[in-house]
Design an enzyme around this catalytic site. Structure first.
Site, short mmCIF file in Angstrom:
data_model
loop_
_atom_site.label_atom_id
_atom_site.label_comp_id
_atom_site.label_asym_id
_atom_site.label_seq_id
_atom_site.Cartn_x
_atom_site.Cartn_y
_atom_site.Cartn_z
N CYS A 101 -90.05 27.80 74.82
CA CYS A 101 -89.34 26.76 74.06
C CYS A 101 -90.25 25.58 73.73
O CYS A 101 -91.09 25.68 72.85
CB CYS A 101 -88.08 26.33 74.80
N HIS A 132 -85.60 30.91 76.82
CA HIS A 132 -85.87 30.54 78.22
C HIS A 132 -85.70 31.71 79.19
O HIS A 132 -84.66 31.82 79.83
CB HIS A 132 -84.93 29.40 78.64
N GLU A 191 -86.86 31.92 82.02
CA GLU A 191 -86.75 31.36 83.38
C GLU A 191 -85.32 31.00 83.75
O GLU A 191 -85.03 30.75 84.91
CB GLU A 191 -87.68 30.15 83.53
#
Lengths: 324, 211
Positions: free
Chosen positions: B93, B190, B192
């Site tokens: 991002c 994302h 994560e």
């Protein structure tokens, strides 16, 4: 890795699913997207602003987001009367002017006001005790919104009650508009200690005690369990209320805050841009005293807002809505 | 290939650093590599690492810090030099914006910021608008097989154009979501924030590939 985002059945019913016209399977307003938004602001400073000019200064200083309100907390204290959200045209102008996220405050429990703010396109809504509460017993049911919410808390119970209602982000309250960091310190210490306690219970496999804690705090057992397992709040937790110097910010980061809200501290000082930049610097580099001292050198104590201590305050904002 | 002891860092100026650290640690442990992921803020910390993750967050804040002189050196210069000498980089991002050679903003025209200018991609910031337009969408990623990847897009940018030397890993007709160029990996969403570690595994492979 640990599942940071367990989806519960009632969360799913609260999720609003809008489909994009061009593509299928696009889902918005999920818990993951809302809590994720808050995660992206970590390590940053969110600044209270009342005008477009202040929003520009905040962005230039490196703020991670701005919070739009009608009056800075210290002016709310001075003027008295009912404090309401900022005017819509101002929120719109700020949305058009800056690229960083724009948050706006609504009154506690005022669902209609929150819907209006959501309609402006604001990135995040703050259900804030700085404004005069509209419902003295209930907060907004936040699962029904696409926009994420940030809510204040002064102990673990109030933080987890807000999370149970759908808050995507917590800020430990402090006492807004005072320039005194003492209350913010008290609250984050309290939250940290309470989390340590339930973490200990979880590790000792004392589920019955955890259930007892949940009842005591009037929080769902699932949220207590999730927090105990993680050893931290399941959402991002910022420090707020009374932070006015770079070192104040570094202190709150050291105590485990994920980031910082600065209200009156910046735009009530005479060196706003300098002070805003310095607070941002100290927040990112709180572990490096050689950088915090540099940040501290950027500001002059003679230009700081004067501030108030507990006994000089006419009324306290932090207690608003804390028990419900 | 013999396993090497590599150190991976996450740029910890601002953003969702913890999430990347947890996921990368998980991958390192799974692959039997004994090192732990480190948080990186200073030139000394940067010198020690073989791979750098630039997390999600506000790219304006990261820009401001990397171009400022800090600890007598500019972080931007060190990262660029290290990248030229084979350090791998992974941006998610905001990290993708930082890696790009040019970026524009959808909402505020004429917006400029300091970038690492390492990857031959053009990025459009805030492509979908503000937070309420943030979304989840399952993606098909080249090289990841049939199982889709959960894409979490938060105030996400898109990769508008990519040069010929950039390998596109995921795209729709006009938008690129994931790309790779040499030892640089960029995604506009994302990973994560999910439980799917495949992008972090890919990044570890890139870090381990010959220097």
């Amino acid at each position: 890795m640990k599942n940071l985002f367990p989806e519960r059945s009632y969360m799913k019913t609260g999720e609003i699913k809008k489909l994009l016209t061009t593509e299928e399977n696009v889902v918005r307003g999920t818990n993951r997207v809302k809590r994720g938004f808050a995660r992206m602001t970590k390590g940053g400073v969110i600044m209270d602003v009342t005008t477009v000019e202040q929003a520009h200064i905040a962005e230039e200083a490196g703020a991670v987001a701005v919070m739009v309100l009608d009056k800075l907390p210290i002016d709310v204290r001075r003027s008295g009367g009912v404090a309401r959200p900022a005017s819509i045209p101002i929120i719109r102008d700020i949305l058009d002017a800056i690229t960083i996220p724009v948050m706006a405050k609504c009154r506690l429990g005022h669902t209609a006001e929150a819907l209006v703010l959501q309609e402006t396109g604001a990135d995040c809504i703050d259900e804030s005790e700085v404004l005069t509460p509209a419902d003295e017993f209930r907060h907004i049911w936040k699962w029904d919104f696409v926009a994420p919410f940030v809510c204040g808390a002064l102990d673990l119970g109030s933080a987890l009650r807000r999370i149970d209602e759908g808050a995507a982000m917590i800020r430990t309250k402090g006492e807004p508009g005072t320039g005194n960091v003492a209350e913010a310190v008290r609250h984050i210490r309290l939250v940290n200690n309470e989390i340590r306690e339930i973490k200990g219970l979880y590790e000792a496999d004392e589920n019955q005690e955890l259930m007892f804690k949940a009842r005591e705090m009037k929080v769902s057992f699932e949220t207590v369990l999730e927090t105990a397992k993680l050893g931290r709040l399941p959402t991002v937790n910022f420090a707020a209320g009374g932070i006015s110097t770079p070192a104040d910010a570094a202190l709150m980061m050291k105590l485990g805050s994920d980031g910082i809200f600065v209200g009156s501290g910046i735009f009530k000082s005479e060196d706003a841009l300098q002070r805003a930049s310095a607070v941002v610097l100290a927040t990112s580099y709180w572990e490096n005293p050689e950088v915090v001292i540099e940040a501290q050198e950027m500001v002059s104590e003679t230009k700081a807002m004067l501030g108030l201590t507990g006994s000089e305050m006419k009324f306290s904002m932090q207690e608003r809505g804390a028990d419900s | 290939m013999a396993k090497k002891n590599v150190t991976i860092g996450v740029l910890a100026i601002q953003g969702d650093v913890l999430e990347h650290v947890l996921m990368m640690d998980d991958v390192l442990a799974k692959k039997g590599i004994p090192t732990k992921t480190v948080r990186v803020k200073t030139p000394e910390q940067l010198e020690k690492i073989d791979g750098l993750i630039i997390p999600g967050g506000e790219s304006t804040v990261m820009s401001r810090f990397i171009e400022e002189k800090r600890f007598n050196k500019k972080l931007i210069k060190i990262i660029q030099d290290k990248a030229k000498n084979g350090m791998a980089l992974f941006g998610s991002c905001a990290g993708t914006i930082m890696l790009s050679k040019s970026s524009t903003d959808k909402v505020v025209k004429g917006f400029t910021q300091a970038l690492l200018e390492l990857m031959d991609i053009d990025v459009l910031r805030n492509k979908y608008g503000r937070q309420q337009e943030s979304f989840e969408l399952d993606l098909t990623i080249q090289g990841f097989g049939k199982k889709s990847f959960p894409g979490v897009f938060i105030r996400a940018p898109i990769i508008k154009t990519a040069a010929k030397n950039v390998e596109v890993l995921c795209r729709t007709t006009e938008e690129i979501y994931a790309a790779k160029q040499g030892k640089l990996l960029a995604v506009t969403f994302h990973p994560e924030l999910t439980d799917d570690t495949r992008f972090h595994e890919l990044f570890l492979e890139i870090v381990l590939s010959e220097k």
